[in-house]
Enzyme design. Structure first.
Site, PDB file in Angstrom:
ATOM      1  CD  GLU A 133      -3.104  -0.946   2.014  1.00 32.40           C
ATOM      2  OE1 GLU A 133      -2.727  -0.207   3.055  1.00 32.40           O
ATOM      3  OE2 GLU A 133      -4.313  -1.518   2.401  1.00 32.40           O
ATOM      4  CD  GLU A 138      -4.350  -6.395   2.439  1.00 32.27           C
ATOM      5  OE1 GLU A 138      -4.980  -5.358   3.126  1.00 32.27           O
ATOM      6  OE2 GLU A 138      -3.039  -6.188   2.428  1.00 32.27           O
TER       7      GLU A 138
HETATM    8  C1  GAL Z   1      -4.488  -2.571   5.115  1.00 35.77           C
HETATM    9  C2  GAL Z   1      -3.230  -3.234   4.884  1.00 35.77           C
HETATM   10  C3  GAL Z   1      -2.840  -4.773   5.253  1.00 35.77           C
HETATM   11  C4  GAL Z   1      -3.757  -4.463   6.985  1.00 35.77           C
HETATM   12  C5  GAL Z   1      -4.968  -4.325   6.177  1.00 35.77           C
HETATM   13  C6  GAL Z   1      -6.200  -4.148   8.158  1.00 35.77           C
HETATM   14  O1  GAL Z   1      -4.497  -1.613   4.901  1.00 35.77           O
HETATM   15  O2  GAL Z   1      -2.483  -3.711   3.778  1.00 35.77           O
HETATM   16  O3  GAL Z   1      -1.771  -5.313   5.823  1.00 35.77           O
HETATM   17  O4  GAL Z   1      -3.226  -3.597   7.521  1.00 35.77           O
HETATM   18  O5  GAL Z   1      -5.532  -3.138   5.985  1.00 35.77           O
HETATM   19  O6  GAL Z   1      -5.409  -2.823   8.417  1.00 35.77           O
END
Ligand code: GAL
Length: 662
Positions: free
Chosen positions: A142, A294
């Site tokens: 990110e 994700e």
């Molecule tokens: C995303 C990040 C993950 C995890 C998730 C929940 O932005 O890429 O590593 O932190 O949020 O907080």
């Protein structure tokens, strides 16, 4: 199709890995992403690499036919980096360095950090290039933060400006430094514009562009190594949808495909309009399908956790993305961790490591997607409507919104929501793209309008295109100075209007109440509406006025206009209308003029999208509500998830999905 989870073998004893892999396989998973925060596990001391643990974890996964995306682990520097090279920690605007201990702590111009990043990238690439189940790489995690204000960044910014403007006279002109006596005599005098509210707006826009470029450069250093050492692996990155700090078109350029992180169910169970436009943007970055890297797997939060996904909801938000072009689905995360800040960011498995309801729903979704995968192959979203999404305008509006409450993304979303409700596919494009494939182009808040873009838009309409623009269009040139032509400048002829005056209906100094003006539509837009935020005093000079204000002082002016220009039409809306239904009418008028028909008229809360290639069309219907929804559909087709032939109507369960082969 690749389906799986984000996996952290380093969080669990190695004797658990086998069971994890077995459960993944049983769920139909065939991919994991690993290691994006594991730098210190791989390089516990400078230059000493330990790969054994990761080799072993990958081998276990390999035995279960699970492929792996490795990450360059530069999103969290090891503590030894911060200690040995304190200048790698980003400096905040107040001159103090970030305290090491969260993540994304680094300065991107630090020579030490760039070298360390290249070294770990090369070491990993060389070590894993022949590991059979490694298929690709994610760069960092990110990108976008932090912003660093150290002296190295400042002199790097000055170098970047010198490369861009060549001469200081040109920079002084481009930034309008005659104002407030800000003329620069040497490059070294140029500061970082730390305060976007009071500093020179042109300097602020260049600083934002520089920040974006800096992240792209950092990624490019890694990509170069990965391409050289691992030519057979794909390289991607996990984007954040509507994140605003980077020009995502640029960040996507060096990658094979875009992935993004989708977290739509934190709070109220509202319709995930935002995930819909974000998906279209993600597809638009490279004009190709994308993956979810994700995908929400449960309630999330760093202190307090949020709402849980209801039965069926995880499946339907996954299908929403597939409907918009997702070709890979990776849930975040596999198992909820028992330590650290994200103990309450729930994964598919709970703290107890058991596969419960959320695991089963992911497995069901994986089964559905694997079954669909042969027909999905080679299909993508095809659209006749495009929204121009322009980072220069987004940033310039943030720096100086003009009217109080002007929000670039909200302007884009207002239109996208209406298109969502109409059941129409939308592409997101850049202002410089070839627009000829589209019958309709909507350009919300196109505040920064280079002459070349204005001319291209004019030609587009002249040749038969339909263009919609709104308040503050074309106010600025590419260096964030005001154009000197009467607004809307080069678009005046296309739109058949001029705008000599305008006003904000609120004030960001917060004094007094906001004004609200009544707008009354003519025949085609019959009804009373409420103008909020802004009113441009639009003089129709050839355009038809489709709606006007009731206020006496605005009686001579139009709120909404439509103009015939060449073979096309130019629409202008000089305000923001509070009632969403107004935008539904507007979009309906534009679509019918463009001759765009939708295959189904979705009931409220149902999203329709079509993926197609030359020989097939797949209509996705997604029920975002907790009620049953009945949709009129073409009869005699096959609904692919159930295998049932369609009748005249199809009823979607709460959070139900259907995929009809047309
Ligand atoms: C995303 C990040 C993950 C995890 C998730 C929940 O932005 O890429 O590593 O932190 O949020 O907080």
């Amino acid at each position: 199709m690749y389906i799986g989870a984000d996996y952290y073998p380093e969080h669990w004893p190695s004797d658990r890995w086998e069971l994890d892999a077995e459960m993944m396989k049983e769920a139909g998973f065939n991919i994991v992403r690993v290691a994006e925060f594991a730098w210190v596990n791989i390089e516990p001391q400078e230059g000493q690499f330990e790969f054994d643990w990761l080799d072993e974890a990958l081998a276990v996964l390999g035995r279960y036919d699970i492929s792996v995306i490795l990450s360059t682990p530069t999103a969290v520097m090891p503590a030894w980096v911060a200690r040995k090279y304190p200048e790698t920690l980003a400096m905040q605007a107040d001159g103090t360095r970030i305290v090491w201990g969260v993540r994304k702590n680094n300065c991107f111009t630090s020579g030490a950090y760039r070298l360390l990043s290249e070294r770990i990238t090369r070491a990993m690439a060389e070590h894993f290039r022949d590991t059979p189940n490694v298929v690709g790489w994610q760069t960092d995690n990110e990108f976008g933060n932090p912003v660093c204000y150290c002296d190295t960044c400042r002199s790097d910014f000055q170098d970047w400006l010198r490369a861009k403007y060549r001469s200081l006279d040109d920079l002084n002109r481009a930034w309008g430094t005659h104002f407030w006596g800000h003329l620069y005599g040497t490059w070294g005098e140029i500061p970082i514009p730390v305060d976007p509210v009071t500093h020179n707006p042109s300097a602020c826009l260049d600083w934002q562009r520089y920040h974006s470029w800096l992240n792209v450069r950092f990624q490019r250093d890694q990509v170069r190594i990965l391409r050289e050492v691992c030519p057979d692996h794909f390289v991607t990155h996990n984007f954040m949808g509507l994140f605003q700090e980077l020009d995502y078109y640029d960040l996507a350029e060096d990658l094979d495909h875009v992935c993004w992180d989708n977290y739509p169910v934190w709070a109220k169970p509202e319709i995930p309009y935002k995930a819909s436009i974000a998906a279209d943007l993600m597809r638009g970055l490279k004009k190709q399908n994308f993956w979810i890297m994700e995908q929400t797997a449960g309630p999330g939060g760093w202190g307090a956790y949020g709402r849980n996904a209801r039965p069926g909801e995880m499946r339907k938000i996954a299908f929403q993305q597939v409907a918009h072009g997702a070709d890979g689905m990776v849930w975040f995360r596999w198992r909820t961790c028992t330590a650290g800040r994200e103990q309450y960011w729930h994964g598919l498995l709970g703290h107890d490591g058991k596969g419960g309801r959320r695991y089963s729903e992911a497995a069901q979704t994986a089964g559905d997607l694997h079954r669909l995968s042969p027909v999905l192959e080679g299909t993508t979203v095809k659209a006749s409507v495009a929204i121009i999404y322009d980072y220069d305008s987004l940033w310039a509006v943030r720096i100086q919104p003009g009217y109080a409450g002007n929000n670039y993304q909200e302007a884009a979303q207002r239109l996208h929501r209406a298109l969502f409700r109409a059941g129409v596919n939308v592409d997101i494009v850049q202002s410089t793209d070839d627009l000829s494939p589209y019958r309709v182009v909507l350009a919300p808040d196109l505040y920064v309008l280079p002459d070349a873009v204005a001319r291209a838009l004019s030609r587009y309409v002249e040749a038969g295109g339909i263009l919609f623009v709104d308040s503050r269009t074309g106010v600025k040139d590419e260096t964030n100075l005001c154009h000197t032509r009467t607004l809307p400048g080069l678009l005046s002829d296309v739109l058949g209007i001029t705008i000599e005056e305008y006003e904000s209906l609120g004030h960001d100094w917060g004094r007094g109440e906001e004004y609200r003006y009544q707008v009354v539509g003519g025949e085609e837009f019959a009804g009373d509406y409420t103008a909020i935020l802004t009113a441009e005093w639009v003089q129709a000079r050839g355009a038809e006025s489709l709606a006007g204000y009731q206020e006496w002082h605005l009686a001579p002016y139009a709120a909404l206009t439509r103009n015939r220009f060449g073979k096309g039409w130019g629409y202008f809306l000089g305000t923001v209308i509070e009632e969403e239904g107004f935008y539904d009418l507007l979009i309906a008028d534009i679509l019918s003029r463009a001759g765009i028909a939708v295959p189904v008229a979705p009931p409220a809360g149902v999203e329709a999208s079509i993926r197609a290639n030359d020989d097939r069309e797949l209509l996705f219907l997604i029920n975002h509500t907790e009620e049953l929804q009945t949709v009129q559909v073409p009869a005699g087709k096959v609904e692919l998830l159930s295998g049932v032939e369609t009748g005249e109507t199809l009823t979607l369960d709460r959070y139900g999905v259907a995929v009809i082969r047309m």
